[in-house]
Design a protein around this motif. Structure first.
Motif, mmCIF file in Angstrom:
data_model
loop_
_atom_site.group_PDB
_atom_site.id
_atom_site.type_symbol
_atom_site.label_atom_id
_atom_site.label_comp_id
_atom_site.label_asym_id
_atom_site.label_seq_id
_atom_site.Cartn_x
_atom_site.Cartn_y
_atom_site.Cartn_z
ATOM 1 N N TYR A 155 0.851 -1.189 0.000
ATOM 2 C CA TYR A 155 0.000 0.000 0.000
ATOM 3 C C TYR A 155 0.884 1.236 0.000
ATOM 4 O O TYR A 155 2.063 1.164 0.326
ATOM 5 C CB TYR A 155 -0.929 -0.013 1.225
ATOM 6 N N PHE A 204 -9.151 -9.883 2.173
ATOM 7 C CA PHE A 204 -10.062 -9.407 1.125
ATOM 8 C C PHE A 204 -9.323 -9.416 -0.206
ATOM 9 O O PHE A 204 -8.093 -9.532 -0.241
ATOM 10 C CB PHE A 204 -10.629 -8.016 1.454
ATOM 11 N N PRO A 207 -7.961 -4.706 -5.240
ATOM 12 C CA PRO A 207 -8.758 -3.825 -6.111
ATOM 13 C C PRO A 207 -8.437 -4.098 -7.578
ATOM 14 O O PRO A 207 -7.433 -4.743 -7.879
ATOM 15 C CB PRO A 207 -8.272 -2.427 -5.735
ATOM 16 N N LEU A 212 -6.036 0.690 -9.017
ATOM 17 C CA LEU A 212 -5.044 0.809 -7.943
ATOM 18 C C LEU A 212 -3.749 1.411 -8.474
ATOM 19 O O LEU A 212 -3.091 2.202 -7.795
ATOM 20 C CB LEU A 212 -4.787 -0.551 -7.289
ATOM 21 N N LEU B 31 -12.539 -1.726 0.941
ATOM 22 C CA LEU B 31 -11.165 -2.245 1.023
ATOM 23 C C LEU B 31 -10.777 -2.867 -0.318
ATOM 24 O O LEU B 31 -9.658 -2.714 -0.792
ATOM 25 C CB LEU B 31 -11.042 -3.267 2.151
ATOM 26 N N LYS B 33 -11.718 -2.030 -3.146
ATOM 27 C CA LYS B 33 -11.530 -1.028 -4.207
ATOM 28 C C LYS B 33 -10.287 -0.185 -3.941
ATOM 29 O O LYS B 33 -10.022 0.776 -4.653
ATOM 30 C CB LYS B 33 -12.752 -0.106 -4.318
ATOM 31 N N GLY B 34 -9.575 -0.480 -2.846
ATOM 32 C CA GLY B 34 -8.313 0.206 -2.593
ATOM 33 C C GLY B 34 -8.398 1.346 -1.590
ATOM 34 O O GLY B 34 -7.429 2.079 -1.414
ATOM 35 N N SER B 35 -9.550 1.516 -0.920
ATOM 36 C CA SER B 35 -9.620 2.547 0.121
ATOM 37 C C SER B 35 -8.961 2.029 1.387
ATOM 38 O O SER B 35 -8.861 0.823 1.597
ATOM 39 C CB SER B 35 -11.078 2.900 0.419
ATOM 40 N N ASN B 36 -8.562 2.967 2.257
ATOM 41 C CA ASN B 36 -7.997 2.558 3.535
ATOM 42 C C ASN B 36 -8.931 3.011 4.661
ATOM 43 O O ASN B 36 -9.814 3.845 4.449
ATOM 44 C CB ASN B 36 -6.568 3.104 3.685
ATOM 45 N N GLN B 39 -9.683 6.780 5.052
ATOM 46 C CA GLN B 39 -10.608 7.350 4.062
ATOM 47 C C GLN B 39 -12.038 6.925 4.374
ATOM 48 O O GLN B 39 -12.980 7.708 4.219
ATOM 49 C CB GLN B 39 -10.218 6.879 2.657
#
Ligand code: SF4
Ligand code: SF4
Lengths: 344, 71
Positions: A155, A204, A207, A212, B31, B33-36, B39
């Motif tokens: 990340y 999970f 993305p 991403l 999560l 979709k890449g959000s943290n 956010q």
């Protein structure tokens, strides 16, 4: 510490396979429904060489159970057999992995030989290794030999990265990326490709890769002034340390169900084992690095050791599959080259 | 709008309507979709501010109703 050092039952591949066997729809049935059973190789486009389990990090999700305590390491003799195999063929890509592959004393020799044969060489780099005093000239070495750096970064923020890879890893990764950028890595047209690999920090799915990549590109540049060429997403495989995490946190069943429900026939058609041959630290051959860690060697009809390398037989071998394979076929798919169903 | 942004809106709405199933589903979806979590917390703050604001503005209704029956 590795599961092995902790004497954890899941350090044994047999125990992992036993857990994975439980109750869910067999992967073979999913493949059969999409007309892909038995799954077979379509050739060898990538020779993936795992040079050992020694690593300077101990990431929580590591499918290798790598760490500073691991001693399995490829010998010069086995590395020479890999080069001899390459010489027999025109396999275009050599993908060197570990552990931290650079810590193998024969890593640089292997790179030099593969490059001398004109092959594209990828180094699966954990970034922090570039900061070790013993590796002070590593970045220059990689640049000089025009090695593609495939760098793990889950990340673009410290909290998530350190939660998975260990305290302080994000800061070290940034410093390593800046060093690589200074040499030209990640800059368009430099001929020094820098690929980032992101995997979810938890139970999970990743993305969509293109979305991403856009987020990373924007945030890495804006926050840290770091550039890269492309980003791959990888699904966490339900084996080894990630399997231990899933079981310990009560996420295992839900995660497996998610992988199974997200089975995508298009992703199954593109799984990496169909065009990759994986070599273990002791020269044993596998369909992929995951099978390698589960002690599932190539099927008996194909030669089992790099000394008996036979590109024709191996290039059309039947793939050994298991329930963990659902990790490669969920959603947009997952492989060492990222999603297998590319969008956008 | 990106899928990630749409998902953050859905998460905020899930909190506004206080649907526990939607909160679970959109937490996972955000999560993925890449959000943290930061956010996602910001999205919940927006939902909370709108809900709070709406409550405050309804105070006008109270004032008007009170005024109507008062001397
Ligand atoms: S994931 Fe990579 S860097 Fe982390 S412990 Fe495993 S081999 Fe080392
Ligand atoms: S886990 Fe290995 S064998 Fe199974 S689908 Fe993925 S790459 Fe192929």
């Amino acid at each position: 510490m590795s599961l092995l050092s902790l004497h954890h039952p899941l350090s044994a591949p047999g125990e992992q396979l036993r857990v994975l066997q439980n109750g869910h729809k067999p992967f073979a049935s999913a493949l059969a429904e999409s007309g892909l059973f038995p799954l077979t190789a379509t050739g060898i486009g990538v020779l993936q060489i795992n040079v050992g389990k020694l690593c300077n990090q101990t990431c929580k999700h590591c499918h290798v159970d790598a760490g500073p305590d691991r001693r399995e390491i490829m010998s010069r003799e086995t590395a020479e057999l890999c080069i001899a195999a390459l010489r027999q063929t025109s396999i275009p890509v050599v993908d060197i992995t570990g552990g931290a592959p650079e810590l193998n004393p024969h890593f640089r020799w292997l790179v030099e030989q593969a490059r001398a044969l004109g092959r594209h060489v990828m180094d699966r780099c954990n970034l922090s290794v570039l900061l070790l005093p013993s590796q002070a000239d590593l970045a220059e070495f990689l640049a000089e030999h025009r090695v593609e750096v495939v760098a793990s970064l889950p990340y673009y923020l410290e909290q998530q990265t350190d939660a998975q890879r260990g305290n302080g890893v994000f800061a070290k990764s940034l410093e390593a990326l800046r060093r690589l950028n200074a040499l030209g890595y990640g800059r368009p047209d430099s001929g020094l490709p820098l690929t980032l690999v992101a995997n979810p920090v938890g139970a999970f799915l990743p993305p969509p890769e293109h979305a991403l990549e856009a987020d990373f590109r924007r945030e890495m540049e804006r926050r840290y002034g770091v550039v890269f060429n492309s980003l791959h997403t990888i699904t966490n495989m339900p084996i080894s340390r990630f399997l231990e995490f899933l079981l310990r946190t009560g996420n295992y069943d839900r995660y497996m169900q998610k992988l199974i429900q997200s089975y995508n026939p298009a992703a199954a058609r593109g799984v990496m084992c169909r065009y990759t041959l994986s070599v273990g630290w002791d020269g044993s051959l596998y369909d992929c690095d995951f099978n390698q860690m589960l002690d599932l060697p190539v099927g008996q009809a194909a030669p089992g050791h790099i000394r008996d390398f036979d590109p024709e037989q191996l290039g059309q071998r039947r793939i050994v599959i298991g329930q963990h394979c659902y990790g490669c076929t969920a959603g947009a798919g997952s492989s060492c080259g990222g999603a297998t169903v590319k969008q956008g | 709008m990106s899928e990630r942004e749409k998902c953050l809106i859905a998460l905020a709405v899930a909190h506004a309507v206080q649907c526990p199933y939607c909160i679970d589903a959109y937490t996972q979806a955000c999560l993925e979709k890449g959000s943290n979590p930061e956010q996602m917390t910001e999205a919940v703050h927006v939902a909370a501010a709108i809900r709070g604001g709406a409550s405050l503005v309804h105070g006008l209704q109270m004032r008007n109703a009170a005024a109507k029956v008062s001397m």
